[in-house]
Design a protein around this motif. Structure first.
Motif, PDB file in Angstrom:
ATOM      1  N   SER A  69     -12.340  17.043   9.589  1.00  0.00           N
ATOM      2  CA  SER A  69     -12.122  16.205   8.410  1.00  0.00           C
ATOM      3  C   SER A  69     -10.833  16.594   7.693  1.00  0.00           C
ATOM      4  N   PRO A  70      -9.686  16.343   8.313  1.00  0.00           N
ATOM      5  CA  PRO A  70      -8.431  16.755   7.697  1.00  0.00           C
ATOM      6  C   PRO A  70      -8.216  16.156   6.306  1.00  0.00           C
ATOM      7  N   ASN A  71      -8.714  14.940   6.093  1.00  0.00           N
ATOM      8  CA  ASN A  71      -8.543  14.294   4.794  1.00  0.00           C
ATOM      9  C   ASN A  71      -9.265  15.052   3.680  1.00  0.00           C
ATOM     10  N   LEU A  72     -10.324  15.770   4.014  1.00  0.00           N
ATOM     11  CA  LEU A  72     -11.029  16.578   3.028  1.00  0.00           C
ATOM     12  C   LEU A  72     -10.501  18.011   2.976  1.00  0.00           C
ATOM     13  N   GLU A  73     -10.083  18.518   4.119  1.00  0.00           N
ATOM     14  CA  GLU A  73      -9.636  19.903   4.210  1.00  0.00           C
ATOM     15  C   GLU A  73      -8.257  20.122   3.590  1.00  0.00           C
ATOM     16  N   ASP A  74      -7.372  19.151   3.769  1.00  0.00           N
ATOM     17  CA  ASP A  74      -6.020  19.254   3.204  1.00  0.00           C
ATOM     18  C   ASP A  74      -5.490  17.844   2.957  1.00  0.00           C
ATOM     19  N   PRO A  75      -5.952  17.207   1.878  1.00  0.00           N
ATOM     20  CA  PRO A  75      -5.567  15.817   1.605  1.00  0.00           C
ATOM     21  C   PRO A  75      -4.051  15.603   1.527  1.00  0.00           C
ATOM     22  N   ALA A  76      -3.343  16.530   0.919  1.00  0.00           N
ATOM     23  CA  ALA A  76      -1.898  16.348   0.768  1.00  0.00           C
ATOM     24  C   ALA A  76      -1.194  16.324   2.125  1.00  0.00           C
ATOM     25  N   ARG A  77      -1.568  17.234   3.004  1.00  0.00           N
ATOM     26  CA  ARG A  77      -0.930  17.282   4.329  1.00  0.00           C
ATOM     27  C   ARG A  77      -1.331  16.081   5.173  1.00  0.00           C
ATOM     28  N   THR A  78      -2.571  15.638   5.033  1.00  0.00           N
ATOM     29  CA  THR A  78      -3.035  14.472   5.771  1.00  0.00           C
ATOM     30  C   THR A  78      -2.338  13.207   5.279  1.00  0.00           C
ATOM     31  N   ALA A  79      -2.014  13.172   3.999  1.00  0.00           N
ATOM     32  CA  ALA A  79      -1.374  11.993   3.415  1.00  0.00           C
ATOM     33  C   ALA A  79       0.032  11.757   3.948  1.00  0.00           C
ATOM     34  N   VAL A  80       0.730  12.803   4.361  1.00  0.00           N
ATOM     35  CA  VAL A  80       2.121  12.647   4.804  1.00  0.00           C
ATOM     36  C   VAL A  80       2.234  11.658   5.962  1.00  0.00           C
ATOM     37  N   PRO A  81       1.562  11.871   7.100  1.00  0.00           N
ATOM     38  CA  PRO A  81       1.698  10.889   8.184  1.00  0.00           C
ATOM     39  C   PRO A  81       1.057   9.541   7.831  1.00  0.00           C
ATOM     40  N   LEU A  82       0.006   9.576   7.037  1.00  0.00           N
ATOM     41  CA  LEU A  82      -0.667   8.340   6.653  1.00  0.00           C
ATOM     42  C   LEU A  82       0.245   7.455   5.803  1.00  0.00           C
ATOM     43  N   LEU A  83       0.902   8.038   4.815  1.00  0.00           N
ATOM     44  CA  LEU A  83       1.794   7.260   3.960  1.00  0.00           C
ATOM     45  C   LEU A  83       3.022   6.766   4.729  1.00  0.00           C
ATOM     46  N   ALA A  84       3.546   7.593   5.632  1.00  0.00           N
ATOM     47  CA  ALA A  84       4.686   7.167   6.446  1.00  0.00           C
ATOM     48  C   ALA A  84       4.293   5.985   7.334  1.00  0.00           C
ATOM     49  N   PHE A  85       3.122   6.073   7.918  1.00  0.00           N
ATOM     50  CA  PHE A  85       2.649   4.997   8.789  1.00  0.00           C
ATOM     51  C   PHE A  85       2.465   3.707   8.006  1.00  0.00           C
ATOM     52  N   THR A  86       1.819   3.793   6.848  1.00  0.00           N
ATOM     53  CA  THR A  86       1.590   2.574   6.068  1.00  0.00           C
ATOM     54  C   THR A  86       2.897   1.990   5.544  1.00  0.00           C
TER      55      THR A  86
END
Length: 94
Positions: A69-86
């Motif tokens: 669950s990377p989104n729960l374990e480290d939301p900020a780090r998970t957000a980087v590729p997610l925001l770039a993709f979106t």
């Protein structure tokens, strides 16, 4: 969720995926796809990220040091590729 419901749900998910693998199902949709894996995931093998190559244009991100669950374990780090993709796949305004 009690144990019996959990077990039944797990069996149903297994049957669903045995019928057609998830990457195969997603390839049919023809949509952009980002798959984020935690390298330390104990539920799914991190090597299964390679299976998403079957989806045209799919991008798989492997996040070292994170589990299922990377989104729960480290939301900020998970957000980087997610925001770039979106940002790359956002609908364009008129």
């Amino acid at each position: 969720m009690d144990f019996h419901v959990f077990a039944a749900t797990s069996q149903a998910i297994g049957a669903y995926l045995d019928e057609h693998a998830l990457p195969e199902r997603l390839a049919r949709l023809g949509k952009p796809l980002l798959v984020i894996f935690g390298e330390e995931d104990r539920r799914w093998r991190s090597s299964s990220a390679a299976e998403y190559r079957a989806v045209p244009g799919a991008r798989a991100e492997m996040l070292p040091g994170l589990g299922h669950s990377p989104n729960l374990e480290d939301p900020a780090r998970t957000a980087v590729p997610l925001l770039a993709f979106t940002a790359n796949h956002a609908p364009q305004g008129d």
